[in-house]
Design a protein around this motif. Sequence first.
Motif, PDB file in Angstrom:
ATOM      1  N   VAL A 158      85.249 -51.034  26.314  1.00 51.19           N
ATOM      2  CA  VAL A 158      86.688 -51.253  26.447  1.00 51.19           C
ATOM      3  C   VAL A 158      87.346 -49.901  26.201  1.00 51.19           C
ATOM      4  CG1 VAL A 158      88.706 -52.479  25.605  1.00 51.19           C
ATOM      5  CG2 VAL A 158      86.478 -53.633  25.642  1.00 51.19           C
ATOM      6  N   GLU A 159      87.828 -49.285  27.274  1.00 55.70           N
ATOM      7  CA  GLU A 159      88.339 -47.914  27.228  1.00 55.70           C
ATOM      8  C   GLU A 159      89.843 -47.909  27.006  1.00 55.70           C
ATOM      9  OE1 GLU A 159      87.833 -43.969  30.047  1.00 55.70           O
ATOM     10  OE2 GLU A 159      88.337 -45.889  30.987  1.00 55.70           O
ATOM     11  N   ARG A 160      90.288 -47.043  26.099  1.00 59.92           N
ATOM     12  CA  ARG A 160      91.710 -46.878  25.821  1.00 59.92           C
ATOM     13  C   ARG A 160      91.932 -45.472  25.278  1.00 59.92           C
ATOM     14  NH1 ARG A 160      89.453 -50.749  22.377  1.00 59.92           N
ATOM     15  NH2 ARG A 160      89.022 -49.902  20.297  1.00 59.92           N
ATOM     16  N   PRO A 161      93.148 -44.968  25.294  1.00 61.74           N
ATOM     17  CA  PRO A 161      93.395 -43.617  24.788  1.00 61.74           C
ATOM     18  C   PRO A 161      93.010 -43.487  23.321  1.00 61.74           C
ATOM     19  CG  PRO A 161      95.265 -44.388  26.080  1.00 61.74           C
ATOM     20  CD  PRO A 161      94.362 -45.566  25.891  1.00 61.74           C
ATOM     21  N   GLY A 162      92.250 -42.446  23.013  1.00 60.90           N
ATOM     22  CA  GLY A 162      91.913 -42.152  21.627  1.00 60.90           C
ATOM     23  C   GLY A 162      90.720 -42.887  21.069  1.00 60.90           C
ATOM     24  N   GLY A 163      90.089 -43.743  21.855  1.00 62.92           N
ATOM     25  CA  GLY A 163      88.933 -44.464  21.346  1.00 62.92           C
ATOM     26  C   GLY A 163      88.466 -45.524  22.323  1.00 62.92           C
ATOM     27  N   PHE A 164      87.357 -46.187  21.993  1.00 67.39           N
ATOM     28  CA  PHE A 164      86.856 -47.247  22.859  1.00 67.39           C
ATOM     29  C   PHE A 164      85.972 -48.200  22.066  1.00 67.39           C
ATOM     30  CE2 PHE A 164      83.984 -43.608  23.220  1.00 67.39           C
ATOM     31  CZ  PHE A 164      82.714 -44.155  23.113  1.00 67.39           C
ATOM     32  N   GLY A 165      85.943 -49.441  22.512  1.00 66.06           N
ATOM     33  CA  GLY A 165      85.017 -50.428  21.976  1.00 66.06           C
ATOM     34  C   GLY A 165      83.775 -50.447  22.845  1.00 66.06           C
ATOM     35  N   LEU A 166      82.611 -50.594  22.238  1.00 67.50           N
ATOM     36  CA  LEU A 166      81.351 -50.579  22.977  1.00 67.50           C
ATOM     37  C   LEU A 166      80.560 -51.831  22.624  1.00 67.50           C
ATOM     38  CD1 LEU A 166      78.950 -47.668  23.613  1.00 67.50           C
ATOM     39  CD2 LEU A 166      78.059 -49.694  22.436  1.00 67.50           C
ATOM     40  N   PHE A 167      79.997 -52.493  23.639  1.00 69.98           N
ATOM     41  CA  PHE A 167      79.160 -53.659  23.367  1.00 69.98           C
ATOM     42  C   PHE A 167      77.887 -53.602  24.206  1.00 69.98           C
ATOM     43  CE2 PHE A 167      82.337 -54.873  26.531  1.00 69.98           C
ATOM     44  CZ  PHE A 167      81.578 -55.441  27.549  1.00 69.98           C
ATOM     45  N   TRP A 168      76.815 -54.094  23.625  1.00 66.48           N
ATOM     46  CA  TRP A 168      75.497 -54.079  24.249  1.00 66.48           C
ATOM     47  C   TRP A 168      74.823 -55.411  23.953  1.00 66.48           C
ATOM     48  CZ3 TRP A 168      71.683 -50.687  26.497  1.00 66.48           C
ATOM     49  CH2 TRP A 168      70.360 -51.070  26.327  1.00 66.48           C
ATOM     50  N   GLY A 169      74.221 -56.006  24.966  1.00 64.73           N
ATOM     51  CA  GLY A 169      73.429 -57.210  24.781  1.00 64.73           C
ATOM     52  C   GLY A 169      72.063 -57.009  25.402  1.00 64.73           C
ATOM     53  N   CYS A 170      71.053 -57.707  24.876  1.00 68.33           N
ATOM     54  CA  CYS A 170      69.697 -57.541  25.389  1.00 68.33           C
ATOM     55  C   CYS A 170      68.921 -58.833  25.176  1.00 68.33           C
ATOM     56  CB  CYS A 170      69.000 -56.385  24.676  1.00 68.33           C
ATOM     57  SG  CYS A 170      67.396 -55.923  25.382  1.00 68.33           S
ATOM     58  N   ASP A 171      68.082 -59.183  26.153  1.00 68.19           N
ATOM     59  CA  ASP A 171      67.238 -60.351  26.012  1.00 68.19           C
ATOM     60  C   ASP A 171      66.280 -60.167  24.843  1.00 68.19           C
ATOM     61  OD1 ASP A 171      66.244 -62.935  27.563  1.00 68.19           O
ATOM     62  OD2 ASP A 171      64.474 -61.827  26.912  1.00 68.19           O
ATOM     63  N   HIS A 172      65.993 -61.286  24.157  1.00 66.62           N
ATOM     64  CA  HIS A 172      65.172 -61.230  22.945  1.00 66.62           C
ATOM     65  C   HIS A 172      63.732 -60.786  23.236  1.00 66.62           C
ATOM     66  CE1 HIS A 172      64.381 -61.688  18.850  1.00 66.62           C
ATOM     67  NE2 HIS A 172      64.828 -62.904  18.627  1.00 66.62           N
ATOM     68  N   ALA A 173      63.304 -60.832  24.489  1.00 64.69           N
ATOM     69  CA  ALA A 173      61.961 -60.358  24.818  1.00 64.69           C
ATOM     70  C   ALA A 173      61.828 -58.854  24.622  1.00 64.69           C
ATOM     71  CB  ALA A 173      61.603 -60.721  26.261  1.00 64.69           C
ATOM     72  N   PHE A 174      62.946 -58.150  24.596  1.00 64.99           N
ATOM     73  CA  PHE A 174      62.902 -56.690  24.539  1.00 64.99           C
ATOM     74  C   PHE A 174      63.586 -56.119  23.308  1.00 64.99           C
ATOM     75  CE2 PHE A 174      63.472 -58.006  29.082  1.00 64.99           C
ATOM     76  CZ  PHE A 174      62.139 -57.931  29.420  1.00 64.99           C
ATOM     77  N   THR A 175      63.996 -56.968  22.383  1.00 65.12           N
ATOM     78  CA  THR A 175      64.703 -56.463  21.209  1.00 65.12           C
ATOM     79  C   THR A 175      64.654 -57.494  20.096  1.00 65.12           C
ATOM     80  OG1 THR A 175      66.764 -55.407  20.481  1.00 65.12           O
ATOM     81  CG2 THR A 175      66.983 -57.395  21.791  1.00 65.12           C
ATOM     82  N   ASP A 176      65.110 -57.091  18.914  1.00 67.14           N
ATOM     83  CA  ASP A 176      65.315 -58.005  17.798  1.00 67.14           C
ATOM     84  C   ASP A 176      66.451 -57.445  16.952  1.00 67.14           C
ATOM     85  OD1 ASP A 176      64.254 -55.899  16.350  1.00 67.14           O
ATOM     86  OD2 ASP A 176      62.300 -56.842  16.062  1.00 67.14           O
ATOM     87  N   GLY A 177      66.720 -58.083  15.829  1.00 61.99           N
ATOM     88  CA  GLY A 177      67.852 -57.648  15.020  1.00 61.99           C
ATOM     89  C   GLY A 177      67.753 -56.205  14.562  1.00 61.99           C
ATOM     90  N   ALA A 178      66.579 -55.806  14.071  1.00 64.18           N
ATOM     91  CA  ALA A 178      66.405 -54.428  13.598  1.00 64.18           C
ATOM     92  C   ALA A 178      66.518 -53.440  14.754  1.00 64.18           C
ATOM     93  CB  ALA A 178      65.057 -54.282  12.902  1.00 64.18           C
ATOM     94  N   SER A 179      65.954 -53.802  15.901  1.00 67.22           N
ATOM     95  CA  SER A 179      66.007 -52.908  17.065  1.00 67.22           C
ATOM     96  C   SER A 179      67.441 -52.680  17.515  1.00 67.22           C
ATOM     97  CB  SER A 179      65.191 -53.500  18.221  1.00 67.22           C
ATOM     98  OG  SER A 179      63.835 -53.657  17.861  1.00 67.22           O
TER      99      SER A 179
END
Length: 319
Positions: A158-179
């Motif tokens: 989410v882009e805005r002047p002076g900063g941005f919000g970033l989000f990432w999602g991934c299927d559980h087959a390729f990640t976990d909480g620590a990852s």
Amino acid sequence: MKLAAMADWRTAPGRVLRWTPTAAARAAAADAPVDPGPPSDLQSDHLGAFRALGRNRAWTGVATDVDGDLDRAAMTRALRRLVRSHGGFRTWFDLSGPEPVRHLVPADAVDFEVEEIAAEDLSAGEGDWDSALQEHLAARFDEECTPDSWPGFALGVVERPGGFGLFWGCDHAFTDGASQILLGSELADLYAAELAEPGGPEVVEGALPKPEERGDFRDYVEEQREAARGFTADSPEVREWVRMVSSHGNRLPRFPLPLGLDEGEKAPVRIRTLTFLEGDEVAAFDRACKEAGARISGGVFAAGPPPSGSWPGGTATSA
């Protein structure tokens, strides 16, 4: 860091961006060669559930806010470097046959492009920004974070002047909480490096592992399978599992506190937070846990309920 539901994340309004593979990268992924070797034990369970339930919502996500104007080109390069360096993020599984077949996208074929989501595609209710963003985020994760196509992850900003919000999602087959925690840190370090110099070295020395320090996930899977082949009915670990399950009527031990659910009833996960300790109390509690031969995480789970006599919502809490 806060462990919570993605639906609890709030970020100021702005232009919503998404990163997707280029047409050439998608073509390369579709033709990616078979990568020999079985999935890990966790992947096997996850893939089995995915087959049985169809489009199973089994993704995990991470979100944060970043100071400073977004450099779209630098973020694109950072994402490309991240995915090229991790075989897990270049993997997808063909589930059309009796056994999952792993495919690995060649590293040099990985590339991404960024696009802006039209404002009319983000309408929800009566112009509620938070609801609109959450609907967009969940829809993207549901569609893109699956193990049977590439990529099994989704990145947005989410882009805005002076900063941005970033989000990432991934299927559980390729990640976990620590990852996911490590992912956020590594992507931030790569983005900082790309801001300083396109294709340049890390800004903070030692922040990122060197190529020779990176393990191969496929080696881990083989080590895991080899270790599993060494267990027998007489192995101490197996005997302990048999003892524990037998002592509970041949069932896994149940959670000791009432959750308000009938036998076999399911309910959505609800994250509840409780401030247990603050400041110096945390360090003192950590020392007490270590003196008792435990870690602070175990101490938190062993802590008694709040004065009301019940946990909020009947869920576990975190400090």
